[in-house]
Design a protein around this motif. Structure first.
Motif, short mmCIF file in Angstrom:
data_model
loop_
_atom_site.label_atom_id
_atom_site.label_comp_id
_atom_site.label_asym_id
_atom_site.label_seq_id
_atom_site.Cartn_x
_atom_site.Cartn_y
_atom_site.Cartn_z
N ALA A 1 0.81 -1.22 0.00
CA ALA A 1 0.00 0.00 0.00
C ALA A 1 0.84 1.27 0.00
CB ALA A 1 -0.97 0.00 1.18
N LEU A 2 1.94 1.26 -0.78
CA LEU A 2 2.72 2.48 -0.96
C LEU A 2 2.06 3.30 -2.07
CD1 LEU A 2 6.31 0.94 -0.91
CD2 LEU A 2 5.01 1.87 0.99
N PRO A 3 1.77 4.57 -1.81
CA PRO A 3 1.04 5.36 -2.80
C PRO A 3 1.83 5.56 -4.09
CG PRO A 3 1.84 6.75 -1.02
CD PRO A 3 2.10 5.34 -0.61
N ARG A 4 1.09 5.54 -5.19
CA ARG A 4 1.68 5.70 -6.51
C ARG A 4 0.81 6.69 -7.27
NH1 ARG A 4 1.44 2.50 -11.34
NH2 ARG A 4 -0.16 1.23 -10.37
N GLY A 5 1.17 7.95 -7.22
CA GLY A 5 0.35 8.98 -7.84
C GLY A 5 -0.74 9.47 -6.90
N VAL A 6 -1.74 10.12 -7.46
CA VAL A 6 -2.83 10.70 -6.67
C VAL A 6 -4.11 9.91 -6.93
CG1 VAL A 6 -1.81 13.00 -6.74
CG2 VAL A 6 -3.45 12.33 -8.48
N PRO A 7 -5.06 9.94 -6.00
CA PRO A 7 -6.34 9.27 -6.24
C PRO A 7 -7.01 9.80 -7.51
CG PRO A 7 -6.13 9.89 -3.93
CD PRO A 7 -4.99 10.53 -4.64
N ARG B 1 -13.06 18.90 -14.43
CA ARG B 1 -12.02 19.84 -14.87
C ARG B 1 -11.19 20.38 -13.70
NH1 ARG B 1 -13.93 24.85 -13.63
NH2 ARG B 1 -16.19 25.04 -13.29
N ARG B 2 -11.73 20.32 -12.48
CA ARG B 2 -11.00 20.83 -11.31
C ARG B 2 -10.08 19.80 -10.68
NH1 ARG B 2 -16.72 22.87 -9.15
NH2 ARG B 2 -17.17 20.88 -10.19
N ASP B 3 -10.09 18.57 -11.17
CA ASP B 3 -9.26 17.51 -10.57
C ASP B 3 -7.78 17.88 -10.57
OD1 ASP B 3 -11.52 16.02 -10.16
OD2 ASP B 3 -11.19 14.67 -11.87
N GLY B 4 -7.33 18.53 -11.64
CA GLY B 4 -5.91 18.84 -11.76
C GLY B 4 -5.40 19.73 -10.64
N ALA B 5 -6.21 20.73 -10.27
CA ALA B 5 -5.79 21.66 -9.21
C ALA B 5 -5.66 20.93 -7.88
CB ALA B 5 -6.78 22.81 -9.10
N LEU B 6 -6.60 20.05 -7.59
CA LEU B 6 -6.54 19.31 -6.34
C LEU B 6 -5.40 18.30 -6.35
CD1 LEU B 6 -9.90 19.96 -6.70
CD2 LEU B 6 -9.77 18.95 -4.44
N ALA B 7 -5.14 17.70 -7.51
CA ALA B 7 -4.05 16.74 -7.60
C ALA B 7 -2.70 17.42 -7.39
CB ALA B 7 -4.07 16.04 -8.96
N ALA C 1 -10.20 14.31 2.26
CA ALA C 1 -8.75 14.51 2.33
C ALA C 1 -8.25 15.35 1.16
CB ALA C 1 -8.05 13.16 2.36
N GLN C 2 -8.80 15.08 -0.03
CA GLN C 2 -8.39 15.83 -1.21
C GLN C 2 -8.75 17.31 -1.08
OE1 GLN C 2 -6.78 13.89 -3.32
NE2 GLN C 2 -7.17 14.39 -5.46
N ARG C 3 -9.97 17.59 -0.63
CA ARG C 3 -10.41 18.97 -0.47
C ARG C 3 -9.61 19.68 0.61
NH1 ARG C 3 -15.73 19.60 2.79
NH2 ARG C 3 -14.21 18.68 4.23
N ASP C 4 -9.44 19.04 1.78
CA ASP C 4 -8.76 19.69 2.90
C ASP C 4 -7.30 19.97 2.59
OD1 ASP C 4 -11.18 19.44 4.18
OD2 ASP C 4 -10.57 17.76 5.45
N THR C 5 -6.65 19.05 1.89
CA THR C 5 -5.25 19.24 1.51
C THR C 5 -5.11 20.43 0.58
OG1 THR C 5 -4.73 16.89 1.78
CG2 THR C 5 -3.27 18.19 0.38
N ALA C 6 -5.98 20.49 -0.42
CA ALA C 6 -5.91 21.58 -1.38
C ALA C 6 -6.22 22.92 -0.72
CB ALA C 6 -6.88 21.31 -2.53
N GLU D 1 -14.47 23.63 -2.55
CA GLU D 1 -15.75 23.29 -1.93
C GLU D 1 -16.78 22.88 -2.98
OE1 GLU D 1 -16.76 22.78 1.01
OE2 GLU D 1 -15.06 23.50 2.19
N SER D 2 -16.80 23.57 -4.11
CA SER D 2 -17.76 23.21 -5.16
C SER D 2 -17.41 21.84 -5.74
CB SER D 2 -17.78 24.27 -6.26
OG SER D 2 -16.53 24.34 -6.94
N TRP D 3 -16.11 21.55 -5.86
CA TRP D 3 -15.68 20.22 -6.31
C TRP D 3 -16.16 19.16 -5.33
CZ3 TRP D 3 -12.66 16.60 -3.83
CH2 TRP D 3 -12.18 15.53 -4.59
N HIS D 4 -16.01 19.44 -4.05
CA HIS D 4 -16.40 18.49 -3.02
C HIS D 4 -17.90 18.24 -3.04
CE1 HIS D 4 -17.24 17.05 1.12
NE2 HIS D 4 -16.06 16.48 1.02
#
Length: 271
Positions: A138-144, A151-157, A215-220, A232-235
């Motif tokens: 379970a070592l992370p490889r990239g982003v979820p 279209r907003r996925d990139g900013a959060l990633a 987690a994605q929203r809070d991190t960003a 927030e709108s993405w979430h």
């Protein structure tokens, strides 16, 4: 868990293997114990006693669901399986400086979701004292990867990649845990194998989906407070999709198996 690496580890184990599970949540036990099948001994190590107790309770419940008898004759728990008893003992330990001298004798070590939560120095210290095979999963490889995409996925990633995530020990400079382990063990002649073990979080797993989107929203938001409304709108969109059964997430992961240049002496004696 990558089935090939799991099979490679099991092929190295003696007749009655003794396995240490670092910072255990019970996941690796429930995956590997049935595959081993025969009599075995597990030591589940964790830094928090409450988590350790909960893990043992969950393993007992898992065994009962499989129709297996569970007894607690002394300090350890026994699961009575057709191929022999599975002995499980919990051990609370300070893992900040991995010193295997303080651990019970063992034939292999496993851990899930640990090496990405420690720094490079911790892995190097572990490599110095390691003398049995190690399977780290379970070592992370990239982003979820949220599906369907938005279209907003990139900013959060981007924010996710920059973030210093929850660390167990040490600072959090970006590093590749598997590569660090390989570089640390190579001078001693070890072989290090890595393989993908991506997880698909299905549409019905609402709690897991919610945890990932939170987690994605809070991190960003923590890294880019000026774009909080975007996150927030993405979430809100992702939450609607999840509740409607239209959201899934692919979590990129990999496993790594470190094998010493020859089987441990305990394995040689029992064959």
């Amino acid at each position: 868990m990558n089935p090939r690496l799991a099979a490679n580890l099991l092929a190295l184990l003696p007749q009655r293997p003794r396995i240490i599970d670092l910072q255990s949540d019970g996941t690796l036990f429930t995956h590997l114990a049935p595959r081993i099948g025969r009599s075995q001994v597990w030591t589940l190590i964790h830094t928090e006693e409450e988590v350790l107790e909960t893990t043992l309770e969950e393993i007992a419940a898992w065994a009962h669901r499989r129709g297996l008898t569970v007894t607690v004759p002394a300090a350890a728990m026994l699961i009575h399986a057709p191929g022999g008893a599975w002995r499980i003992e919990g051990l609370m330990a300070d893992l900040e400086a991995p010193d295997l001298v303080d651990y019970p004798k063992h034939d292999a070590m496993v851990c899930a979701g640990l090496l990405d939560r420690v720094d490079r120095q911790w892995i190097e210290m572990l490599a110095e004292v390691l003398d049995t095979p190690l399977l780290a999963t379970a070592l992370p490889r990239g982003v979820p990867d949220f599906l369907p995409r938005d279209r907003r996925d990139g900013a959060l990633a981007t924010a996710w990649r920059r973030a210093a995530h929850d660390m167990l020990f040490g600072a959090a400079p970006p590093h590749d845990p598997a590569a660090t382990l390989r570089a640390s063990l190579a001078p001693r002649g070890w072989t290090t194998l890595r393989a993908p073990s991506d997880e698909i979080v299905p549409r019905h797993a609402l709690n897991r989906l919610r945890a990932l989107m939170d987690a994605q929203r809070d991190t960003a938001a923590a890294l880019c407070p000026g774009r909080t409304s975007t996150f927030e709108s993405w979430h809100k969109l992702r939450l609607r999709q999840a509740l409607a059964g239209r959201l899934a997430v692919q979590v990129g992961q990999e496993d790594v198996l470190a094998v010493p240049p020859r089987p441990p002496a305990s394995a040689q004696r029992s064959r």
